[in-house]
Design a protein around this motif. Structure first.
Motif, mmCIF file in Angstrom:
data_model
loop_
_atom_site.group_PDB
_atom_site.id
_atom_site.type_symbol
_atom_site.label_atom_id
_atom_site.label_comp_id
_atom_site.label_asym_id
_atom_site.label_seq_id
_atom_site.Cartn_x
_atom_site.Cartn_y
_atom_site.Cartn_z
ATOM 1 N N LEU A 117 43.670 -16.005 8.788
ATOM 2 C CA LEU A 117 44.973 -16.167 8.154
ATOM 3 C C LEU A 117 46.019 -16.840 9.055
ATOM 4 N N PRO A 118 46.028 -16.584 10.374
ATOM 5 C CA PRO A 118 46.999 -17.295 11.220
ATOM 6 C C PRO A 118 46.793 -18.810 11.240
ATOM 7 N N GLU A 119 45.625 -19.293 10.806
ATOM 8 C CA GLU A 119 45.414 -20.729 10.658
ATOM 9 C C GLU A 119 45.665 -21.173 9.218
ATOM 10 N N LYS A 120 45.221 -20.374 8.272
ATOM 11 C CA LYS A 120 45.353 -20.737 6.859
ATOM 12 C C LYS A 120 46.806 -20.887 6.426
ATOM 13 N N ILE A 121 47.621 -19.876 6.717
ATOM 14 C CA ILE A 121 48.969 -19.850 6.149
ATOM 15 C C ILE A 121 49.848 -20.969 6.709
ATOM 16 N N PRO A 122 49.842 -21.255 8.015
ATOM 17 C CA PRO A 122 50.618 -22.412 8.485
ATOM 18 C C PRO A 122 50.167 -23.728 7.857
ATOM 19 N N TYR A 123 48.856 -23.877 7.613
ATOM 20 C CA TYR A 123 48.373 -25.083 6.945
ATOM 21 C C TYR A 123 48.953 -25.183 5.539
ATOM 22 N N VAL A 124 48.870 -24.092 4.778
ATOM 23 C CA VAL A 124 49.405 -24.101 3.424
ATOM 24 C C VAL A 124 50.899 -24.394 3.433
ATOM 25 N N ALA A 125 51.623 -23.734 4.339
ATOM 26 C CA ALA A 125 53.069 -23.957 4.427
ATOM 27 C C ALA A 125 53.382 -25.432 4.675
ATOM 28 N N GLY A 126 52.533 -26.096 5.446
ATOM 29 C CA GLY A 126 52.757 -27.501 5.750
ATOM 30 C C GLY A 126 52.429 -28.442 4.612
ATOM 31 N N GLN A 127 51.673 -27.975 3.608
ATOM 32 C CA GLN A 127 51.294 -28.822 2.477
ATOM 33 C C GLN A 127 52.228 -28.672 1.277
ATOM 34 N N ILE A 128 53.069 -27.662 1.287
ATOM 35 C CA ILE A 128 53.869 -27.351 0.095
ATOM 36 C C ILE A 128 54.791 -28.503 -0.289
ATOM 37 N N ALA A 129 55.422 -29.141 0.699
ATOM 38 C CA ALA A 129 56.347 -30.241 0.373
ATOM 39 C C ALA A 129 55.620 -31.365 -0.349
ATOM 40 N N GLU A 130 54.401 -31.682 0.088
ATOM 41 C CA GLU A 130 53.616 -32.726 -0.575
ATOM 42 C C GLU A 130 53.269 -32.312 -2.004
ATOM 43 N N LEU A 131 52.851 -31.070 -2.186
ATOM 44 C CA LEU A 131 52.518 -30.605 -3.533
ATOM 45 C C LEU A 131 53.729 -30.669 -4.453
ATOM 46 N N ARG A 132 54.852 -30.201 -3.963
ATOM 47 C CA ARG A 132 56.053 -30.171 -4.800
ATOM 48 C C ARG A 132 56.563 -31.576 -5.098
ATOM 49 N N SER A 133 56.352 -32.508 -4.179
ATOM 50 C CA SER A 133 56.770 -33.898 -4.431
ATOM 51 C C SER A 133 55.974 -34.518 -5.564
ATOM 52 N N ARG A 134 54.817 -33.944 -5.881
ATOM 53 C CA ARG A 134 53.983 -34.425 -6.983
ATOM 54 C C ARG A 134 54.289 -33.714 -8.302
ATOM 55 N N GLY A 135 55.278 -32.866 -8.300
ATOM 56 C CA GLY A 135 55.597 -32.115 -9.505
ATOM 57 C C GLY A 135 54.759 -30.867 -9.674
ATOM 58 N N ILE A 136 54.099 -30.426 -8.598
ATOM 59 C CA ILE A 136 53.318 -29.186 -8.632
ATOM 60 C C ILE A 136 54.241 -28.058 -8.159
ATOM 61 N N PRO A 137 54.560 -27.093 -9.025
ATOM 62 C CA PRO A 137 55.539 -26.061 -8.648
ATOM 63 C C PRO A 137 54.930 -24.976 -7.760
ATOM 64 N N ALA A 138 54.431 -25.389 -6.596
ATOM 65 C CA ALA A 138 53.810 -24.456 -5.664
ATOM 66 C C ALA A 138 54.874 -23.599 -4.993
ATOM 67 N N ALA A 139 54.553 -22.324 -4.810
ATOM 68 C CA ALA A 139 55.495 -21.410 -4.169
ATOM 69 C C ALA A 139 55.609 -21.737 -2.680
ATOM 70 N N PRO A 140 56.816 -22.036 -2.163
ATOM 71 C CA PRO A 140 56.977 -22.287 -0.728
ATOM 72 C C PRO A 140 56.693 -21.034 0.099
ATOM 73 N N VAL A 141 56.354 -21.224 1.352
ATOM 74 C CA VAL A 141 56.199 -20.127 2.297
ATOM 75 C C VAL A 141 57.497 -20.029 3.090
ATOM 76 N N LEU A 142 58.241 -18.948 2.899
ATOM 77 C CA LEU A 142 59.552 -18.786 3.531
ATOM 78 C C LEU A 142 59.437 -18.328 4.977
ATOM 79 N N ALA A 143 58.443 -17.515 5.254
ATOM 80 C CA ALA A 143 58.238 -16.993 6.612
ATOM 81 C C ALA A 143 56.821 -16.448 6.675
ATOM 82 N N HIS A 144 56.271 -16.410 7.886
ATOM 83 C CA HIS A 144 54.921 -15.855 8.056
ATOM 84 C C HIS A 144 54.747 -15.459 9.508
ATOM 85 N N GLY A 145 53.839 -14.529 9.746
ATOM 86 C CA GLY A 145 53.591 -14.112 11.117
ATOM 87 C C GLY A 145 52.701 -12.892 11.199
ATOM 88 N N THR A 146 52.315 -12.576 12.431
ATOM 89 C CA THR A 146 51.461 -11.429 12.694
ATOM 90 C C THR A 146 52.262 -10.139 12.549
#
Length: 269
Positions: A37-66
């Motif tokens: 998860l410490p690798e997965k979640i930062p990756y997902v957080a980094g892709q959200i802007a691209e998804l949303r720019s395509r009109g995909i209403p993906a939920a942003p990641v506001l914060a994450h951590g151990t």
């Protein structure tokens, strides 16, 4: 500081999703113990802007951590809408969403589902076929049919689409026939979008709604017959052979007949 923390209703299994308030905002809190998860979640957080720019209403990641006591947690805004129900009006919206997931940008991506599908379907690396075989003679016969539908000597060409990997209707939030949210993206990766089409088709069929033929045609025409057949085989293997505490109240053997009906419907023509 989180306030008003409470479990989301209707949870099963792990019960690791909560509603809360954070900095005055309604949020969803999720946590897990998976070591990646410490690798997965930062990756997902980094892709959200691209998804949303395509009109995909993906939920942003506001914060994450151990978490201090172990595990990894992440916060997302609480999106509007309700889990989707299949309707003719929603079908075009869903197919448009699938189109927007195609052709992820070049660059490093964390999870490669091209390799995963091969390992699952041909090599049984996840043990799904073995688990399914243990369900009895009907399950073994169905698995043999599914594997015969795929040319094991060939694998589909690698693709670079975004893949949700669990794109069921419960992970699509709607307001009427309008999609307003895409959730549970922690396993986001790249591969053939046919994987998500097959998952959605199976869930659509489970609800008994019209439109399956259109989804199957979409999967075949957009991704090619070979990629589609491998995606269907992967969906069948995972539905019959996956074991998870998320579904501990369900009898896996009860999935055999519905899975067979879906497989027959997919290849009805």
């Amino acid at each position: 500081m989180l306030e008003d923390l409470r479990p989301t209703p209707g949870q099963h299994g792990q019960r690791r999703t909560y509603f809360a308030r954070w900095r005055g905002e309604q949020v969803v809190v999720k946590w897990g113990l998976d070591p990646d998860l410490p690798e997965k979640i930062p990756y997902v957080a980094g892709q959200i802007a691209e998804l949303r720019s395509r009109g995909i209403p993906a939920a942003p990641v506001l914060a994450h951590g151990t978490m201090p006591g172990g595990g990894y947690a992440w916060l997302q805004p609480r999106l509007p809408g309700r889990p989707a129900r299949p309707t003719p009006g929603l079908l075009d919206e869903v197919l448009a969403l699938l189109d927007r997931m195609r052709a992820a940008p070049a660059g490093p991506h964390r999870s490669d589902y091209n390799a995963w599908l091969t390992q699952v379907v041909r090599d049984d690396a996840a043990g799904y076929w073995a688990n399914a075989a243990a369900l009895g003679a009907d399950a073994r016969a169905l698995c043999a049919r599914v594997r015969d539908s795929v040319d094991m000597s060939r694998t589909p060409a690698a693709a670079l689409d975004y893949v949700h990997i669990d794109l069921n209707l419960g992970n699509i939030l709607t307001d009427g026939d309008t999609i307003v949210g895409l959730i549970d993206l922690e396993n986001l990766g790249i591969g053939s979008g046919a994987t998500d089409v097959a998952c959605l088709a199976a869930d659509w069929h489970r609800h008994g709604a019209p439109g399956l033929a259109e989804i199957v045609h979409y999967g075949r025409s957009r991704h090619g017959e070979e990629a589609w057949r491998w995606a269907v085989a992967h969906e069948m293997a995972s539905r019959l052979g996956w074991r998870s505490e998320h579904f501990q109240a369900l009898d896996p053997a009860a999935e055999v007949a519905p899975a067979a009906a879906w497989f027959d419907a997919v290849y009805a023509d």
